[in-house]
Structure formats: structure tokens, C-alpha cells
Write a protein that holds these residues in place. Sequence first.
Motif, short mmCIF file in Angstrom:
data_model
loop_
_atom_site.label_atom_id
_atom_site.label_comp_id
_atom_site.label_asym_id
_atom_site.label_seq_id
_atom_site.Cartn_x
_atom_site.Cartn_y
_atom_site.Cartn_z
N GLY A 48 0.94 -1.14 0.05
CA GLY A 48 0.06 -0.04 0.02
C GLY A 48 0.90 1.29 0.22
N VAL A 49 0.32 2.16 0.02
CA VAL A 49 1.10 3.49 0.11
C VAL A 49 2.01 3.47 1.40
N ASP A 50 3.33 3.54 1.34
CA ASP A 50 4.31 3.45 2.33
C ASP A 50 4.08 2.44 3.52
N CYS A 51 3.22 1.27 3.18
CA CYS A 51 3.18 0.48 4.06
C CYS A 51 3.19 -0.97 3.48
N GLY A 52 3.59 -1.97 4.49
CA GLY A 52 3.56 -3.34 3.87
C GLY A 52 4.76 -3.58 3.24
N GLY A 53 5.17 -4.89 2.88
CA GLY A 53 6.47 -5.16 2.10
C GLY A 53 7.55 -4.95 3.05
N GLY A 54 8.75 -4.22 3.02
CA GLY A 54 9.60 -3.93 3.75
C GLY A 54 9.55 -2.51 4.65
N CYS A 55 8.40 -2.19 4.80
CA CYS A 55 8.12 -0.82 5.56
C CYS A 55 7.74 -1.21 6.75
N ALA A 56 7.92 -0.38 7.97
CA ALA A 56 7.51 -0.71 9.24
C ALA A 56 6.22 -0.49 9.53
N LEU A 57 5.43 0.31 8.71
CA LEU A 57 3.94 0.41 8.88
C LEU A 57 3.11 -0.79 8.21
N VAL A 58 2.25 -1.23 8.99
CA VAL A 58 1.45 -2.62 8.54
C VAL A 58 0.28 -1.77 7.68
#
Length: 262
Positions: A48-58
Motif C-alpha cells: 500500500g502507500v508507504d506500508c507493507g513489504g519492507g516498511c515498518a507500517l502495516v
Amino acid sequence: MTWALKRQIIYLLIFLALFGGFGFLIIYPHFNVAPTCFDNKQNGTELGVDCGGGCALVCSFQAKSINVLWARSFYVVDGRYNAVAYLENPNKNAGVYKIHYKFRFADKDNLYIGSREGDTFVPPGKRFAVFEPAISTGNSLPVFTSFEFTQTPTWVVVKKKKINEFTLTIGDTTISNINISPIISSTLKNNSLFPIPEVKTVVILYDDKGNVINASSTYTDSIAGGATVPVNFTWPQSFGAGVTIAKKEIIPLFNIFSVKFK
């Protein structure tokens, strides 16, 4: 074409090539910015936008809702009650740093008595409690208690290593003065090598049928790495004649986002 003109053309081509090369090195980074978790775009491995994958935000669609298992008010003295919400976070590797909540209280006729608001963290993958002490209800009896979060949670990934490292173990538990002013005593051991600050511990008491009798809370400023500290819970009055405590559930709570490897 004369030799001098050819040489000038060669020099010009070399100059243009060098100039173009330097220009490309300067301009290229502005047109080829690597994806980040803070650029307000869905790119890279993000779900999603700046979330999921390698991002800290879920991403919100990845997270399960927090379950409110029950909310109750418990008598302390006339006109004063403690409120407890018993909750479960089914997200094993995600927590919430801070979220706002509200308790509401109503009498036996479901008439509104009052409310209490506050903020809490949500630990990853476990049951936990929110405790609000000394709620003034005047002459009203809070028969109905409800609890809700008034914000959408911002879920953040917590690494398994951190979850496994920062744990507290509950020691032997005793109860005394049961018929006068009950006192429950136990200990908490910090199993990590690092300090755990601001530990709030809640105890919930049950009878032999699994009904909740009462609850209390205590606070510890910090527990050093490997240390064991006492915790005590008190009540100003007995729980009443014939009340038998069959189970004591002690829930130590700390904000895992505030602890650090150091």
C-alpha cells in the motif's frame, strides 16, 4: 574540410560528451529516486502507500481488529470504581505505539453516568488490559461499562527478536488480609539483559466458575536487565462474605516501542 576545422569539431564533440556526462550525473538522481517508506507513493515492495513489504507500517487491510473481550467496573469505596477492559491483539508481530480510548458508564436503567478517556499502547500478539482507577460516580452505580477505541490504530511491525527478548516472568503469588483489606503480592523478573521502563501491572481475580471478582493495578518505574522486583496489589475493603478467589491473572504491561537494545 581542413585539418584545423576537423580538430575543432573533435574538441567540440569531446566537450559536449563531457558536459553531457556531468549533466547526466547531476540530473539523474532527481529522476531516479529510490523508493522509500516515506514518499507518499506505493512503490518498491510496498503493499500500500508507504506500508507493507519492507516498511515498518502495516497496511490497514493486513491487520486484524483488536478484540474487546469484556469491560467491567469494580467497586472500590462508595462513589469510586475502577474500570477494566480486557482485550486481545491477534496480530502476532504488530503493535500500536499509542491509541486513544473511552470508557462509558451507565446505571441499571442504562442511563448515562459518565465517561473516562485515556491513551494506551497495544502490545503485539497477546491479551492485555486497560485499567482506569478511581472513577467518581457519585450516588450512581455503574452497572453497564463499555469500552471503545476512538482512533484508527496505526499498526507497526515489531521484530520477533525484540518480542522474544523483552519478556517478564511472574513469580509466586500470595494473598493476605482477604477478609479485611486484601493484599496480593508477587514478583516480576526481567528476562532480558536490558532495562524495561514504565511497567504497569494489572491483576484480575476470578471465582471457581470463571467469573471476574475484582481487579487492581500497580506501577513500576523501571526493571533493570535480569532484575526481579516485588509487585503488590491492594484493596481498601474485602470482596464480600463467601467470595472465593480461584484464579489470579497477573498481566504485566510495557510499551515494546519504548524498550531498546543497549
